[in-house]
Scaffold this active site. Structure first.
Site, mmCIF file in Angstrom:
data_model
loop_
_atom_site.group_PDB
_atom_site.id
_atom_site.type_symbol
_atom_site.label_atom_id
_atom_site.label_comp_id
_atom_site.label_asym_id
_atom_site.label_seq_id
_atom_site.Cartn_x
_atom_site.Cartn_y
_atom_site.Cartn_z
ATOM 1 N N TYR A 133 0.875 -1.173 0.000
ATOM 2 C CA TYR A 133 0.000 0.000 0.000
ATOM 3 C C TYR A 133 0.907 1.216 0.000
ATOM 4 O O TYR A 133 1.920 1.226 0.702
ATOM 5 C CB TYR A 133 -0.847 0.045 1.281
ATOM 6 C CG TYR A 133 -2.010 -0.902 1.321
ATOM 7 C CD1 TYR A 133 -2.991 -0.881 0.339
ATOM 8 C CD2 TYR A 133 -2.157 -1.807 2.374
ATOM 9 C CE1 TYR A 133 -4.085 -1.731 0.398
ATOM 10 C CE2 TYR A 133 -3.246 -2.665 2.439
ATOM 11 C CZ TYR A 133 -4.201 -2.620 1.456
ATOM 12 O OH TYR A 133 -5.276 -3.456 1.519
ATOM 13 N N LYS A 257 -3.109 -4.125 -8.513
ATOM 14 C CA LYS A 257 -4.294 -4.859 -8.042
ATOM 15 C C LYS A 257 -5.392 -3.875 -7.659
ATOM 16 O O LYS A 257 -5.162 -2.964 -6.852
ATOM 17 C CB LYS A 257 -3.913 -5.700 -6.820
ATOM 18 C CG LYS A 257 -5.067 -6.364 -6.104
ATOM 19 C CD LYS A 257 -4.547 -7.289 -5.034
ATOM 20 C CE LYS A 257 -5.648 -7.875 -4.181
ATOM 21 N NZ LYS A 257 -6.258 -6.901 -3.265
ATOM 22 N N HIS A 281 -11.462 -5.454 -4.475
ATOM 23 C CA HIS A 281 -11.013 -5.676 -3.100
ATOM 24 C C HIS A 281 -11.980 -6.612 -2.354
ATOM 25 O O HIS A 281 -12.260 -6.441 -1.172
ATOM 26 C CB HIS A 281 -10.901 -4.340 -2.355
ATOM 27 C CG HIS A 281 -9.749 -4.264 -1.387
ATOM 28 N ND1 HIS A 281 -8.532 -3.743 -1.710
ATOM 29 C CD2 HIS A 281 -9.628 -4.669 -0.090
ATOM 30 C CE1 HIS A 281 -7.720 -3.804 -0.655
ATOM 31 N NE2 HIS A 281 -8.368 -4.375 0.334
HETATM 32 C C1 FNR Z 1 -8.344 -8.282 1.930
HETATM 33 N N1 FNR Z 1 -7.774 -7.776 0.754
HETATM 34 C C2 FNR Z 1 -6.560 -7.122 0.816
HETATM 35 N N2 FNR Z 1 -5.973 -6.680 -0.325
HETATM 36 C C3 FNR Z 1 -4.766 -6.068 -0.292
HETATM 37 O O1 FNR Z 1 -4.252 -5.691 -1.344
HETATM 38 N N3 FNR Z 1 -4.110 -5.915 0.907
HETATM 39 C C4 FNR Z 1 -4.640 -6.312 2.098
HETATM 40 O O2 FNR Z 1 -4.033 -6.171 3.143
HETATM 41 C C5 FNR Z 1 -5.933 -6.911 2.058
HETATM 42 N N4 FNR Z 1 -6.551 -7.306 3.215
HETATM 43 C C6 FNR Z 1 -7.728 -8.016 3.165
HETATM 44 C C7 FNR Z 1 -8.296 -8.502 4.344
HETATM 45 C C8 FNR Z 1 -9.436 -9.288 4.284
HETATM 46 C C9 FNR Z 1 -10.018 -9.844 5.545
HETATM 47 C C10 FNR Z 1 -10.024 -9.588 3.036
HETATM 48 C C11 FNR Z 1 -11.230 -10.476 2.937
HETATM 49 C C12 FNR Z 1 -9.487 -9.086 1.874
HETATM 50 C C13 FNR Z 1 -8.393 -8.062 -0.551
HETATM 51 C C14 FNR Z 1 -7.886 -9.390 -1.089
HETATM 52 O O3 FNR Z 1 -6.536 -9.316 -1.436
HETATM 53 C C15 FNR Z 1 -8.677 -9.848 -2.332
HETATM 54 O O4 FNR Z 1 -8.711 -8.812 -3.275
HETATM 55 C C16 FNR Z 1 -10.106 -10.269 -2.010
HETATM 56 O O5 FNR Z 1 -10.147 -10.934 -0.767
HETATM 57 C C17 FNR Z 1 -10.639 -11.189 -3.105
HETATM 58 O O6 FNR Z 1 -11.947 -11.566 -2.847
HETATM 59 P P1 FNR Z 1 -12.372 -12.956 -2.150
HETATM 60 O O7 FNR Z 1 -11.530 -14.048 -2.769
HETATM 61 O O8 FNR Z 1 -12.100 -12.788 -0.693
HETATM 62 O O9 FNR Z 1 -13.823 -13.038 -2.475
#
Ligand code: FNR
Length: 390
Positions: A133, A257, A281
């Protein structure tokens, strides 16, 4: 949700995770933004993609192997970055990275993971992908990138859809966005109801800090204060010019992403990214945006010949993975399913989930009459569904 003795699906692992984790952590994983419309659409819209069955094709040798971001994989799947995964199982990111390596798929470590990069890399021989990030303090960003490169990471997953954290009402209801005694007591009561988690993770999994950032934060021991610091570091002023700065700093593969439209996909190409993830996300940011299954085909059509297009959001089975490939993705990332499997059944559970999806993908390929991942395309979609696809 019933708790199966022998879990088979992502939903089964979700039920097991619910039984092991305190309520506020279950909702942190499961929840989405606002009314959770996009969260639901992400899952449902894969189901709307009908597949085409073929018979009497020679499918004696079916191969699920693929290459993602230049890395050979046993199947075109990677574990998405998930913040705080080390709260879901003891040293959770390390366990997940080991399971991913054992099954031949990449693991992505979040900037806001619990385990630091060094610890994850030391546990595996295949370097993980690192998710970044953009933080207001560019000195920290530069230091993180240098560390990631020195530790062997070659794929940087830069997340572009979080200028600010989304409105996640489930978290608010558990007091996660409020300081003070009452929310802490509410969460402590939930934790006490899960003694196994308390023992194994809250005590046995320490230190529970954001491992990659702990050197930078003044009050390392207080996770609430830590979260506040991290939230204040998200930088909503980031633009494409910053990506060019990042591109100059990162000699490896740059994957963006969180792209959900054609214009942004073209910009990603323009600034020199080699890959992008069509993502909202996991429905945790802007509720009401379209599902990734809907947006994927137009993005593939616009830039798929020039940049590797991956997708995530709502993928819940090896069959969904096949659907994503048939709609043009080179591979998928999964978030919640891997966390459910890890939280519900540990490292072995996550290995079992990935192995089961690989079998399911192989089965889908066999029944669709295609033997190589690279040959999966829109000809494997049912014609009616193809018309319905925007
Ligand atoms: C995330 N996601 C996420 N993405 C990212 O770039 N950095 C992060 O720290 C996080 N943290 C995070 C925490 C939790 C609890 C979730 C559920 C998701 C988003 C993640 O990388 C991804 O894009 C999504 O989770 C994809 O969707 P599904 O497979 O959970 O439906």
């Amino acid at each position: 949700m019933s708790r199966p003795a022998f879990p088979a699906t992502a939903a089964d692992y979700q039920a097991l995770a619910r039984a092991r984790l305190p309520g506020f952590l279950c909702d942190y994983i499961d929840g989405g933004a606002s009314d959770e419309q996009t969260l639901r659409a992400n899952v449902e819209d894969w189901h709307g993609v009908s597949l085409r069955q073929r018979v009497l094709v020679d499918v004696g040798k079916v191969d699920t192997r693929a290459t993602l971001a230049g890395q050979p994989c046993a199947l075109p799947l990677a574990l998405a970055p998930v913040g705080l995964a080390g709260l879901m199982a003891q040293r959770g990111e390390v366990q997940a990275a080991r399971a991913a390596q054992a099954l031949g798929v990449p693991f992505t470590l979040s900037t806001v993971g619990i385990c630091p990069l060094d610890e994850v890399q030391a546990a595996t021989s295949v370097p993980c992908w690192f998710q970044l990030y953009m933080l207001r303090d560019r000195g920290i960003v530069r230091a993180l990138l240098e560390k990631a490169w020195a530790s062997g990471c070659r794929t940087l997953v830069f997340t572009v859809d979080l200028p600010l954290p989304g409105m996640r009402h489930r978290d608010t209801r558990h007091g996660l966005n409020a300081g003070g005694l009452r929310p802490a007591l509410v969460r402590a009561r939930q934790a006490l109801a899960r003694p196994g988690w308390l023992w194994s993770v809250a005590l046995g999994g320490r230190p529970l800090t954001f491992g990659n950032l702990s050197a930078q934060v003044p009050n390392v021991r207080d996770l609430d204060a830590f979260k506040h610091w991290v939230d204040s570091q998200f930088d909503p002023s980031v633009t494409w010019a910053d990506i060019e700065w990042l591109r100059g700093l990162w000699p490896g593969t740059l994957m963006l992403k969180g792209v959900l439209g054609i214009e942004d996909a073209r910009q990603a190409l323009h600034v020199g990214a080699q890959a992008l993830v069509v993502s909202n996300h996991g429905g945790r940011q802007l509720d009401g945006v379209a599902s990734t299954a809907r947006k994927l085909p137009e993005i593939v059509q616009a830039v798929g010949a020039e940049i590797e297009v991956l997708v995530d959001g709502g993928v819940r089975s090896g069959t969904d993975l096949f659907r994503a490939l048939a709609l043009g993705a080179r591979g998928v990332l999964i978030g919640r399913p891997w966390v459910w499997a890890l939280a519900g059944a540990g490292e072995a559970g996550l290995r079992a989930l990935i192995a089961s999806w690989q079998r399911e993908l192989l089965l889908a390929m066999t029944l669709a009459g295609v033997t190589r991942v690279a040959d999966i395309d829109s000809s494997h979609l049912d014609r009616v569904a193809q018309c319905a696809t925007p």
